[in-house]
Design a protein around this motif. Structure first.
Motif, short mmCIF file in Angstrom:
data_model
loop_
_atom_site.label_atom_id
_atom_site.label_comp_id
_atom_site.label_asym_id
_atom_site.label_seq_id
_atom_site.Cartn_x
_atom_site.Cartn_y
_atom_site.Cartn_z
N ARG A 42 0.77 -1.19 0.06
CA ARG A 42 0.06 0.07 -0.06
C ARG A 42 0.93 1.40 0.08
O ARG A 42 0.73 2.13 -0.82
CB ARG A 42 -0.80 -0.08 1.19
CG ARG A 42 -1.95 1.29 1.37
CD ARG A 42 -2.79 1.00 2.47
NE ARG A 42 -1.79 1.22 3.94
CZ ARG A 42 -1.92 0.09 4.70
NH1 ARG A 42 -2.57 -1.16 4.46
NH2 ARG A 42 -1.16 0.09 5.69
N ASP A 43 1.78 1.34 0.90
CA ASP A 43 2.57 2.62 1.00
C ASP A 43 3.63 2.82 -0.24
O ASP A 43 3.79 3.78 -0.68
CB ASP A 43 3.49 2.43 2.28
CG ASP A 43 2.57 2.53 3.70
OD1 ASP A 43 1.40 2.82 3.46
OD2 ASP A 43 3.40 2.11 4.72
N SER A 44 4.04 1.69 -0.59
CA SER A 44 4.94 1.59 -1.84
C SER A 44 4.27 2.02 -3.20
O SER A 44 4.75 2.84 -4.12
CB SER A 44 5.57 0.30 -2.26
OG SER A 44 6.53 -0.30 -1.25
N ARG A 45 2.76 1.82 -3.23
CA ARG A 45 2.16 2.34 -4.48
C ARG A 45 1.90 3.89 -4.30
O ARG A 45 1.89 4.26 -5.31
CB ARG A 45 0.97 1.68 -4.38
CG ARG A 45 0.94 0.05 -4.94
CD ARG A 45 -0.37 -0.67 -5.09
NE ARG A 45 -1.07 -0.86 -3.89
CZ ARG A 45 -1.06 -2.16 -3.46
NH1 ARG A 45 -0.33 -2.98 -3.93
NH2 ARG A 45 -1.59 -2.51 -2.13
N LEU A 46 1.75 4.13 -2.98
CA LEU A 46 1.71 5.90 -3.14
C LEU A 46 2.76 6.60 -3.47
O LEU A 46 2.86 7.42 -3.91
CB LEU A 46 1.23 6.01 -1.61
CG LEU A 46 0.87 7.53 -1.13
CD1 LEU A 46 0.08 8.22 -1.90
CD2 LEU A 46 0.83 7.83 0.19
N VAL A 47 4.05 6.09 -2.99
CA VAL A 47 5.40 6.28 -3.30
C VAL A 47 5.46 6.42 -4.73
O VAL A 47 5.96 7.49 -5.23
CB VAL A 47 6.49 5.54 -2.65
CG1 VAL A 47 7.84 5.88 -3.20
CG2 VAL A 47 6.41 5.94 -1.06
N ILE A 133 10.29 1.75 -14.03
CA ILE A 133 10.02 0.16 -13.91
C ILE A 133 9.90 -0.26 -12.68
O ILE A 133 10.50 0.14 -11.94
CB ILE A 133 11.21 -0.44 -14.64
CG1 ILE A 133 11.47 -0.06 -16.27
CG2 ILE A 133 10.89 -2.00 -14.60
CD1 ILE A 133 12.50 -0.73 -16.70
N VAL A 134 8.70 -1.04 -12.59
CA VAL A 134 8.46 -1.68 -11.25
C VAL A 134 8.45 -3.31 -11.46
O VAL A 134 8.24 -3.81 -12.15
CB VAL A 134 6.88 -1.46 -10.87
CG1 VAL A 134 6.56 -2.18 -9.54
CG2 VAL A 134 6.49 -0.20 -10.65
N LEU A 135 9.46 -3.65 -10.48
CA LEU A 135 9.58 -5.21 -10.50
C LEU A 135 9.29 -5.55 -8.96
O LEU A 135 9.79 -5.44 -8.00
CB LEU A 135 11.09 -5.28 -10.54
CG LEU A 135 11.91 -5.25 -11.89
CD1 LEU A 135 13.48 -5.48 -11.70
CD2 LEU A 135 11.33 -6.18 -13.03
N PHE A 172 11.51 0.87 -9.36
CA PHE A 172 11.10 0.45 -8.32
C PHE A 172 11.24 -1.09 -7.91
O PHE A 172 10.40 -1.60 -8.75
CB PHE A 172 9.68 0.79 -8.06
CG PHE A 172 9.53 2.45 -8.30
CD1 PHE A 172 9.27 3.11 -7.15
CD2 PHE A 172 9.21 2.99 -9.68
CE1 PHE A 172 9.11 4.68 -7.29
CE2 PHE A 172 9.13 4.27 -9.59
CZ PHE A 172 9.01 5.14 -8.58
N THR A 173 12.35 -1.49 -7.35
CA THR A 173 12.27 -2.87 -7.10
C THR A 173 12.33 -3.61 -5.84
O THR A 173 12.78 -3.08 -4.74
CB THR A 173 14.01 -3.27 -7.74
OG1 THR A 173 14.26 -4.62 -7.61
CG2 THR A 173 15.00 -2.63 -6.87
N PHE A 174 11.65 -4.91 -5.76
CA PHE A 174 11.29 -5.38 -4.50
C PHE A 174 11.56 -6.74 -4.41
O PHE A 174 11.98 -7.39 -5.39
CB PHE A 174 9.67 -5.14 -4.37
CG PHE A 174 9.19 -3.76 -4.46
CD1 PHE A 174 8.94 -3.11 -3.30
CD2 PHE A 174 8.63 -3.22 -5.55
CE1 PHE A 174 8.66 -1.85 -3.24
CE2 PHE A 174 8.24 -1.91 -5.58
CZ PHE A 174 8.07 -1.30 -4.43
N SER A 175 11.80 -7.27 -3.17
CA SER A 175 11.81 -8.68 -2.84
C SER A 175 10.73 -8.79 -1.81
O SER A 175 10.98 -8.25 -0.83
CB SER A 175 13.37 -9.11 -2.65
OG SER A 175 13.22 -10.42 -2.00
#
Length: 233
Positions: A42-47, A133-135, A172-175
């Motif tokens: 949720r917070d990352s989508r706002l960012v 790019i969102v990963l 925007f890269t995540f694990s």
């Protein structure tokens, strides 16, 4: 116990609507992954939406898009066009519905039912470029025992993403893998940038939303980690 899906008692609809920040998102708690929606981002989508507005993203690539949470966020921030890739056709149908639900022109969004790794390589070969790019891949290392294999997979997709970013573009890269710690994830992304021949500035570190437990006795609660990296010009 046998696996079942549906209401425990009585009956009713399983398709729900929720409001996240300034937009609406639909989900199906019976058919979707887990609860049907990834609340921890949720917070990352706002960012993502805020960066989209501040940096005027034109072309955004959302990988492992699921039902399009980051797609809607980028469009809400003013992105001109978002390409979303996922291997689940039902998830992409919901993503398209979410775009329409928020009143965005359908021409601003493209949805691809495809393999992310193959698509990234195809885009590199075609010379495609994106401003952001969102990963957000699925869990690749549920435990430390899986970390080495997962690290190679994370590095590969991040390397391809760095190649596809425009100079000044944002990754925007995540694990969400519990077996990949924050420090290791940073090293993986740094190594991917090195192999891609690019340098990047870490603008922000991201994690799970505040309602996800992270206690001193439960380090596994800090499973989600993310980096916002700007490709240097």
């Amino acid at each position: 116990l046998p696996e079942v899906t549906g209401w425990l008692r009585g009956s009713g609809p399983t398709e729900l609507m929720l409001r996240e920040h300034s937009w609406q998102l639909g989900l199906d708690i019976a058919q979707g992954h887990k609860t049907g929606f990834y609340l921890d981002q949720r917070d990352s989508r706002l960012v993502c939406s805020q960066y989209s507005r501040r940096l005027n993203f034109e072309h955004v690539l959302n990988c492992y898009s699921y039902t399009g949470g980051f797609t809607v966020a980028a469009l809400a921030g003013g992105a001109k066009h978002v390409t979303s890739i996922d291997s689940s056709a039902p998830a992409l149908q919901q993503a398209a519905a979410n775009v329409a639900l928020n009143g965005f022109d359908a021409a601003r969004a493209t949805f691809m039912d495809a393999d992310v790794n193959a698509s990234l390589r195809k885009f590199v070969a075609e010379g495609r470029q994106f401003d952001a790019i969102v990963l957000d891949p699925p869990k690749l290392a549920p435990t430390v025992a899986h970390a080495e294999r997962a690290a190679r997979a994370y590095k590969d997709i991040n390397r391809q993403a760095f190649k596809l970013l425009t100079p000044g573009g944002v990754l925007f890269t995540f694990s969400c893998s519990g077996g990949i710690g924050v420090e290791l994830f940073h090293k993986i992304v740094a190594s991917a940038g090195l192999d891609a021949g690019v340098d990047g500035a870490i603008l922000q570190r991201l994690g799970g939303a505040s309602d996800h437990p992270m206690t001193i006795n439960f380090p596994e609660g800090e499973y989600l980690k993310g980096l916002v990296v700007m490709k240097k010009q």
